[in-house]
Design a protein around this motif. Structure first.
Motif: not given
Lengths: 457, 72
Positions: A102-111, A129-134, A236-238, A395-400
């Motif tokens: 975040g500090s180096a790129t000033h961009r969000g993770h999804a972006e 992310l969407g399914i997990g968050n909901f 630890v979660t996405p 389960l969703a964490m390794p790809p993230a």
């Protein structure tokens, strides 16, 4: 360290309200940095902490605290206290990378995922992310509903009050104010410490548990694997990756602030681990007294603990669960809104006035309101849902994590903030550990008999 | 506040001066809209990403199976 004005173009640059608010925040940082002395150092720390503490205490959410409570009640402290401390160390390793990104790129993770890897992989991440968050948001409202239920608050009133708090945190339209309000609420997570003290833990046993790390009680079984995964998923979660990186950008941290970003994250990990261990200690007497804890919800935990820690302690426990759900509700819905804005190329900042940030605030509030509405459906198996959601998070964490790992090692965007080798070794270990934990869960469901070959039951 | 454009011939407002002196160029919301160039994925990287995607899909199926089995 102020940015060099000479390097700025003076034509065609659109200055927004968001930029002006962020510039005011940065000015305070520059002023504190320019002064010498201990007070100025503390002021600088005060100005720069936030995303790290919020993400760690935010992840000590409703389902997490219920997982820790179930852990203490079912398995005591011997194996799980050091295990939970280890999971927070893993979280620290992972989250530190988001601070640098975040500090180096000033961009969000999804972006960054969309830009660097293309929309194909970007959409996969967004679906995870969407399914997990909901699903997680639903469990936050379960926790709020159950915790307030201890005080006799009806479910509809519990959901409505949670949505009102969320609205109040947003109404300032200022990242700094939002962050401080949410931080104040998040610190209340430490209410589990007095609850643990009221349970009068045997400190000798606690020290021994931390040093000796007893074997898993009952060995590897379907139930122990489920609780192991739930405890990992409690740390630890996405959404944490997406949230902390976006919040780091929204706060305006730069390369010069990375050291404080690390301190912020480490501080958050210590506070969150303290609350998590305290929760296990608070419910461990149930294990010691052989009291069953198969289907406890927050209110039932509090009621069952009442003879052991008193009405006051039980009330604190219930309030702690409400707070955990509330803070996570704010941070997780914010993480969804950030990701939406980054992917849809819409303005995405908590510094946006309502008029300019309608889609951002709409997504934020809609996610929370929809999750709150689902919780009002009668007959949901609440504790089971809570444990399963944490398992899905693992389960969703390794790809993230692989995306995070690749981005943090991408010299083109990171420059000199690219991950050092020792961080890569630790991050790889975390990916392997989480993948193996997921495979273990798969075995426990599909072929539980295999456990007998690896020493389980 | 409505977005406004900086022009070299017009004096900068205090807000504009503040923003230009306090923020790095790529911190500006307008600049952040520009995408970062795509990176070329190597074969082993694609393999890793696909393996993990299949892993997630398989494990989610396992979870759904467990939820359905648990509800019976």
């Amino acid at each position: 360290m102020s940015a060099d004005p000479a390097s700025k173009p003076t034509t065609g640059v659109v200055i927004t309200h968001e930029d002006i608010d962020r510039a005011h925040d940065r000015e305070r940082v520059f002023a504190a940095r320019a002064r010498r002395g201990l007070f100025s150092r503390f002021r600088l720390l005060w100005l720069l902490v936030g995303p790290g503490i919020l993400v760690m205490l935010g992840e000590n959410d409703g389902p997490s605290m219920l997982s820790y409570a179930a852990t203490g009640a079912r398995y005591g402290i011997g194996f799980f206290i050091p295990f939970v401390v280890l999971t927070f160390f893993m979280a620290l390793v992972v989250q530190e990378m988001t601070v640098r990104l975040g500090s180096a790129t000033h961009r969000g993770h999804a972006e960054l995922i969309f830009d660097r890897f293309g929309p194909f992989w970007g959409w996969f991440s967004m679906i995870d992310l969407g399914i997990g968050n909901f699903l997680t948001l639903i469990t936050e409202f379960i926790a709020i509903r159950a915790g307030l239920g201890f005080f006799g608050v009806p479910p509809w009133a519990a959901v409505l009050s949670a949505l009102s708090v969320l609205y109040l945190a947003l109404v300032t339209h200022r990242y700094w104010t939002w962050e401080r309000i949410t931080l104040a609420a998040a610190i209340f997570n430490l209410v589990f410490v007095p609850v643990a003290l009221l349970a009068r833990p045997d400190w000798g046993s606690v020290g021994h548990a931390l040093m000796a790390w007893a074997p898993l009680p009952g060995g590897l079984t379907k139930d122990t694997v489920l609780i192991l995964l739930a405890d990992i998923g409690a740390t630890v979660t996405p959404w944490m990756l997406f949230f902390q990186q976006s919040a780091t950008v929204d706060k305006g941290l730069t390369r010069g602030d990375v050291r404080f970003g690390r301190i912020d994250t480490a501080l958050g990990a210590v506070l969150a681990a303290t609350a998590a261990v305290a929760t296990i200690l608070a419910t461990a007497p149930l294990f010691a007294h052989h009291m069953t804890a198969e289907n406890f919800q927050a209110a039932e935990f509090a009621q069952t603990l009442q003879p052991l820690i008193g009405r006051f302690g039980a009330s604190l426990f219930a309030l702690g669960i409400v707070e955990a759900g509330m803070v996570a509700c704010i941070t997780i819905s914010t993480s969804s809104a950030y990701a939406f804005g980054e992917v849809a190329h819409r303005p995405h900042s908590l510094n946006l006035p309502l008029k300019e940030g309608k889609p951002f605030y709409f997504v934020l509030f809609l996610c929370a309101a929809a999750a709150g509405a689902i919780v009002l459906i009668p007959g949901l198996p609440l504790v089971y849902v809570v444990l399963v959601v944490n398992v899905i998070a693992v389960l969703a964490m390794p790809p993230a994590l692989v995306f995070l790992f690749m981005l943090a090692n991408d010299r083109e965007i990171m420059g000199d903030l690219v991950s050092p080798r020792w961080i890569n070794v630790l991050a790889t270990s975390v990916v392997i550990f989480l993948t193996l934990a997921g495979i273990l869960f798969g075995i426990s469901v599909i072929a539980p008999n295999l456990f007998s070959f690896i020493g389980g039951k | 506040m409505r977005p406004e454009k900086l022009r070299p011939d017009s004096p900068a407002s205090p807000d504009q001066e503040l923003v230009l002196s306090s923020l790095e160029l790529d911190q500006l919301a307008g600049v952040r809209k520009q995408p970062i160039p795509r990176r070329h994925l190597r074969r082993y990287e694609k393999f890793l990403l696909w393996s993990l995607r299949i892993y997630v899909l398989f494990m989610v199926t396992v979870v759904i199976y467990q939820v359905l089995a648990g509800s019976r």
